[in-house]
Design an enzyme around this catalytic site. Structure first.
Site, PDB file in Angstrom:
ATOM      1  CE  LYS A  98      -3.075  -3.227   0.512  1.00 56.61           C
ATOM      2  NZ  LYS A  98      -4.242  -3.616  -0.236  1.00 56.61           N
TER       3      LYS A  98
HETATM    4  C1  LIG Z   1      -5.147  -4.591   0.518  1.00 55.44           C
HETATM    5  C2  LIG Z   1      -6.586  -4.364   0.559  1.00 55.44           C
HETATM    6  C3  LIG Z   1      -7.360  -4.732   1.668  1.00 55.44           C
HETATM    7  C4  LIG Z   1      -6.801  -5.501   2.810  1.00 55.44           C
HETATM    8  O1  LIG Z   1      -5.798  -4.840   3.490  1.00 55.44           O
HETATM    9  P1  LIG Z   1      -4.929  -5.617   4.621  1.00 55.44           P
HETATM   10  O2  LIG Z   1      -4.307  -4.518   5.399  1.00 55.44           O
HETATM   11  O3  LIG Z   1      -3.950  -6.459   3.877  1.00 55.44           O
HETATM   12  O4  LIG Z   1      -5.880  -6.433   5.425  1.00 55.44           O
HETATM   13  C5  LIG Z   1      -8.706  -4.408   1.675  1.00 55.44           C
HETATM   14  N1  LIG Z   1      -9.276  -3.794   0.636  1.00 55.44           N
HETATM   15  C6  LIG Z   1      -8.586  -3.448  -0.461  1.00 55.44           C
HETATM   16  C7  LIG Z   1      -9.280  -2.737  -1.574  1.00 55.44           C
HETATM   17  C8  LIG Z   1      -7.216  -3.727  -0.544  1.00 55.44           C
HETATM   18  O5  LIG Z   1      -6.522  -3.375  -1.640  1.00 55.44           O
END
Ligand SMILES: *Cc1c(COP(=O)(O)O)cnc(C)c1O
Length: 426
Positions: free
Chosen positions: A203
């Site tokens: 992210k």
């Molecule tokens: C990565 C992601 C998640 C989950 O995030 P985590 O922190 O890995 O649990 C949820 N929604 C979207 C759209 C994502 O890209």
């Protein structure tokens, strides 16, 4: 014309692009030092220890200040944040939640973890939720909509917020992959009832894992804090909140953020503006150079171009087969591009499509809905059409001017070659 690298020509670049982890690529001595302080203080837990450093609290205060939202809560992941948000809203068994066809498995997965059932809405040429498709899927068993700005480009929220208000349902913004994105000048995640973010490796900012919940509603916040911490609200005083255990407590989970993660994220947060500025600048440069050279190339539409963080540039190819060739040829040029989620709507993944959960009864899909939840391959035709032919170029904050030139040259070379082959085939 220049011979393509895939056909044995010289690649446009001699080395691959930097990895597609914006936060991790700018991680360094600041994060290491701050994490070291926490470890030397022997206090990696957020609420107590021999010398608590209160890093998660600092992160929450930075988020509140910069996003302009009163209540912020660090949690262990964005999946946890989604569950916390759904539970704060009181959503559970017997409820349906609208989720876009183009999202990561975690979005519908968190709905199921909250004991509700996802129903899917189509996208448009923004590759985000199409507000005009909400009516098709809406019924009185639907209790919320989860919007997902995909890869740094804002969702067209006004019509969605109006729809939700009119129907008396909630809006959760899943901004996992798009921290810093704005819509009409305001931060994605702060516009609906609750917003959630991710600090997982992939992210915009990262501590490896982590997430956050934000809201302007003190009642939702009280419930979110309690659900994330075994039903307890430890620092009510910090918010001046009356939340007596006798009347407000309920059973929760442990979705707390480690103070070690908080330490890393405080330093990552300080780098957010720089990361976004650099991605945005480079993404715009690449796009405008490509437009000048390739007038036929179509880009993913943005509902608010000023609000895009530029972490990825989406390009439409004429078909899934051409998209596949385009990606392979660019890969050989050392320009890594990709289809998001393998080009498939999330409801086509077998666990969702076949409504398979860990429970032998199929809970929560076993609820006797008045209007049964049935998934079909073609229920979101625009997602089916666009996802396998939308090719994304990741735009790293550490791209140099030379990288930008090489990327543009490589894409122009591959596009022209693929087009000339297609024209010959006509
Ligand atoms: C990565 C992601 C998640 C989950 O995030 P985590 O922190 O890995 O649990 C949820 N929604 C979207 C759209 C994502 O890209």
């Amino acid at each position: 014309m220049n011979k393509l690298a895939i056909d044995g020509g010289t690649p446009a670049r001699s080395v691959p692009l930097p990895p597609n982890y914006p936060g991790a690529t700018v991680m360094g001595v600041e994060e290491a030092d701050r994490a070291g302080i926490t470890l030397k203080a022997q206090s990696p837990f957020r609420y107590y220890g021999p010398h608590p450093q209160n890093a998660v609290r600092q992160l929450e205060e930075l988020m509140a200040r910069d996003l302009g939202v009163p209540y912020t809560l660090g949690v262990s992941s964005c999946t946890a944040a989604l569950v916390v948000a759904l539970k704060a809203l009181g959503i559970g068994y017997g409820d349906k939640v609208i989720v876009p066809a183009n999202t990561f498995l975690a979005t519908p997965g968190a709905v199921v973890a909250s004991h509700a059932v996802p129903v899917f809405v189509d996208v448009d040429d923004t590759l985000n939720m199409n507000p005009d498709d909400l009516e098709r899927i809406m019924d009185d068993e639907v209790k919320a909509i989860i919007t997902v700005p995909i890869l740094g480009s804002p969702v067209d929220l006004d019509p969605i917020l109006a729809f939700a208000k009119q129907r008396g349902i909630a809006v959760i913004e899943d901004v996992a992959q798009s921290l810093g994105t704005t819509y009409k000048g305001r931060y994605a995640g702060t516009l609906g009832d609750i917003g959630v973010y991710s600090f997982q490796m992939n992210k915009i900012l990262t501590a490896g894992e982590g997430g956050a919940v934000v809201t302007s509603d003190p009642v939702l916040f009280d419930r979110a804090v309690r659900y994330h911490d075994q039903g307890i609200f430890r620092d009510k005083d910090r918010y001046g909140m009356e939340s007596p255990e006798e009347t407000h407590a309920f059973l929760g989970q442990n979705y707390r953020m480690s103070d070690l993660s908080g330490a890393v994220l405080v330093e990552q947060w300080n780098k957010l503006e720089g990361v976004i500025t650099r991605m945005r600048e480079r993404c715009r440069a690449i796009r405008s150079m490509l437009s000048a050279e390739l007038p036929d190339l179509r880009f993913r539409r943005s509902s608010d171009p000023d609000g895009d963080i530029g972490s990825n540039l989406g390009m439409f190819l004429p078909s899934a087969a051409v998209a596949e060739r385009f990606i392979q040829a660019l890969n050989a040029e050392n320009i890594g591009t990709y289809l998001l989620y393998g080009g498939r709507p999330v409801y086509m993944l077998p666990q969702i499509f076949h409504q398979k959960t860990v429970d032998k009864t199929g809970f929560p899909f076993d609820y006797p809905f008045r209007n049964p939840v049935v998934y079909t391959a073609d229920m979101c035709p625009t997602a089916v059409d666009l996802m396998p032919r939308t090719v994304y170029l990741p735009v790293s904050p550490v791209l140099t001017d030379q990288d930008v030139t090489e990327i543009v040259d490589g894409i122009v070379k591959v596009w022209k070659s693929i087009n000339s082959v297609m024209n010959r085939a006509d």
